[in-house]
Design an enzyme around this catalytic site. Structure first.
Site, mmCIF file in Angstrom:
data_model
loop_
_atom_site.group_PDB
_atom_site.id
_atom_site.type_symbol
_atom_site.label_atom_id
_atom_site.label_comp_id
_atom_site.label_asym_id
_atom_site.label_seq_id
_atom_site.Cartn_x
_atom_site.Cartn_y
_atom_site.Cartn_z
ATOM 1 N N ASP A 1 161.768 49.358 -145.545
ATOM 2 C CA ASP A 1 160.381 48.895 -145.699
ATOM 3 C C ASP A 1 159.620 49.756 -146.718
ATOM 4 O O ASP A 1 159.528 49.375 -147.881
ATOM 5 C CB ASP A 1 159.676 48.904 -144.335
ATOM 6 N N ASP A 2 159.071 50.878 -146.284
ATOM 7 C CA ASP A 2 158.256 51.754 -147.150
ATOM 8 C C ASP A 2 158.638 53.204 -146.822
ATOM 9 O O ASP A 2 157.890 53.899 -146.102
ATOM 10 C CB ASP A 2 156.760 51.544 -146.852
ATOM 11 N N HIS B 1 159.614 47.631 -150.225
ATOM 12 C CA HIS B 1 158.440 47.384 -151.086
ATOM 13 C C HIS B 1 158.440 48.408 -152.202
ATOM 14 O O HIS B 1 158.428 49.623 -151.927
ATOM 15 C CB HIS B 1 157.158 47.495 -150.275
ATOM 16 N N HIS C 1 164.921 44.644 -147.809
ATOM 17 C CA HIS C 1 163.481 44.706 -147.511
ATOM 18 C C HIS C 1 162.929 46.082 -147.875
ATOM 19 O O HIS C 1 162.908 47.005 -147.059
ATOM 20 C CB HIS C 1 163.257 44.408 -146.021
ATOM 21 N N HIS D 1 157.112 38.213 -144.104
ATOM 22 C CA HIS D 1 156.895 39.072 -142.945
ATOM 23 C C HIS D 1 156.371 38.218 -141.794
ATOM 24 O O HIS D 1 155.491 37.366 -141.995
ATOM 25 C CB HIS D 1 155.842 40.132 -143.233
ATOM 26 N N GLU E 1 156.138 41.196 -136.702
ATOM 27 C CA GLU E 1 156.119 42.659 -136.828
ATOM 28 C C GLU E 1 154.965 43.179 -135.963
ATOM 29 O O GLU E 1 155.197 43.773 -134.918
ATOM 30 C CB GLU E 1 155.926 43.067 -138.302
HETATM 31 N N1 ADE Z 1 153.462 45.753 -147.013
HETATM 32 C C1 ADE Z 1 154.170 46.868 -147.147
HETATM 33 N N2 ADE Z 1 154.760 47.191 -145.977
HETATM 34 C C2 ADE Z 1 154.398 46.247 -145.081
HETATM 35 C C3 ADE Z 1 154.665 46.024 -143.715
HETATM 36 N N3 ADE Z 1 155.457 46.836 -143.008
HETATM 37 N N4 ADE Z 1 154.117 44.959 -143.118
HETATM 38 C C4 ADE Z 1 153.333 44.137 -143.819
HETATM 39 N N5 ADE Z 1 153.049 44.304 -145.110
HETATM 40 C C5 ADE Z 1 153.577 45.348 -145.740
HETATM 41 ZN ZN ZN Z 2 157.699 45.052 -145.323
#
Ligand code: ADE
Ligand code: ZN
Length: 324
Positions: free
Chosen positions: A269-270, A14, A12, A188, A191
């Site tokens: 994630d990011d 992005h 996971h 997703h 969350e």
């Molecule tokens: N796009 C990028 N990161 C995300 C996240 N944590 N939740 C939803 N969409 C996303």
């Molecule tokens: Zn994500």
């Protein structure tokens, strides 16, 4: 343990959200695009809550304008991954930013990204992803271009974006298109929204993996369903803590979910948005929750089992996590 050297699988991540700030600033300078409000005085991405995070993310994507830009981004992100011991990664990426759903343009972006990924030391797969708050119609466009290019490194279809917008059922048709094309499915859920969102996602989108899903902890019956149906959670502890969903690792449900028999994996994630990386995630799990090398091998085996890749790749990589 030397946390950066432990071999890792990441399911996971992005692509756009992994863009190093210096990379985005460099492209912005080359193209004369203003990034006012995107970075703070320390050069890190600025956001205050989930919706602001999504807005900053989309602003930063404005500098990614060509297949070449995306190819360079794939190279930069996979180099970073390799430096944290990642040997297999699946990258979510939004075709909306790669030609806006035009198939001819998308194929050019995909060719550049594929070339970059094949030249990298990390085994990579792509999961083109619709953006929930762009709406169901745009999601269908994304699903169609993804289905047209299924195969090669395109092995899955996903959905990110603002979970509070629309309902999962609105995206069923997009996921049907992707399923029909033989793609692995992930979305997703659970969350920023609770257990109902996970349940609706399972009911209507019939995914094998849920991005996050951690708020399933609020409903034991849902936890049991995840166990019974073998649904795998792509858990991103640092992201959840950074977004304020849980205060810290002690309060995070990853160990409780695992103890309840839910299949969990670990991702970032990011990473630059959430000030994390795979080394930091593993270090945190070890130091705060007592996870051992055996635990890391186990979650990586779970991840390889759930990976959207062919079985030859799966067995080759699985062998790295057999606890030797
Ligand atoms: N796009 C990028 N990161 C995300 C996240 N944590 N939740 C939803 N969409 C996303
Ligand atoms: Zn994500």
């Amino acid at each position: 343990m030397n946390f950066s050297e432990i071999p890792k699988t990441e399911l996971h991540l992005h692509l756009e959200g992994a863009a190093p700030p210096a990379f985005i600033r460099q492209l912005a300078a080359e193209k004369g695009v203003s990034m006012d409000g995107v970075f703070d005085e320390n050069g890190t991405y600025v956001w205050g809550n989930f919706v602001e995070f999504l807005a900053t993310y989309e602003r930063a994507c404005e500098v990614l304008k060509s297949p070449e830009d995306f190819g360079r981004l794939v190279t930069a992100v996979l180099e970073e991954q390799a430096s944290h011991g990642v040997i297999y990664t699946e990258m979510f990426l939004a075709p909306d930013f790669c030609g806006g759903g035009d198939l001819v343009a998308w194929k050019e972006y995909l060719a550049a990204m594929t070339e970059a990924a094949l030249a990298s030391p990390v085994e990579a797969r792509f999961i083109p992803t619709c953006v929930r708050h762009f709406g169901p119609e745009q999601a269908r466009v994304t699903a169609r271009v993804t289905a047209e290019t299924a195969g090669g490194l395109v092995t899955g279809f996903g959905m990110g974006g603002d979970e509070s917008q629309f309902s999962a059922a609105d995206f069923a048709y997009a996921f049907d298109i992707a399923r029909e094309a033989g793609l692995g499915l992930a979305s997703h859920a659970g969350e920023v929204e609770g257990a109902d969102s996970v349940r609706e996602t399972l009911d209507h989108l019939r995914v094998s993996r849920i991005g996050h899903g951690v708020r399933a902890i609020e409903d034991p019956a849902l936890g049991k369903r995840l166990v019974d149906e073998g649904v795998v959670l792509e858990v991103c502890p640092g992201s959840n803590i950074s977004l304020g969903i849980f205060a810290d690792l002690q309060a995070h449900p990853i160990s409780a979910l695992r103890e309840a028999g839910v299949q969990v994996t670990v991702s970032t994630d990011d990473p630059p948005y959430f000030h994390t990386d795979m080394t930091a995630e593993y270090r945190g799990l070890s130091e705060s929750l007592g996870w051992t090398q055996d635990d890391f091998n186990a979650i990586n085996r779970t991840a390889m089992q759930a990976a959207f890749c062919d079985d030859v790749t799966r067995s080759k990589l699985m062998a790295k996590f057999n606890g030797a």
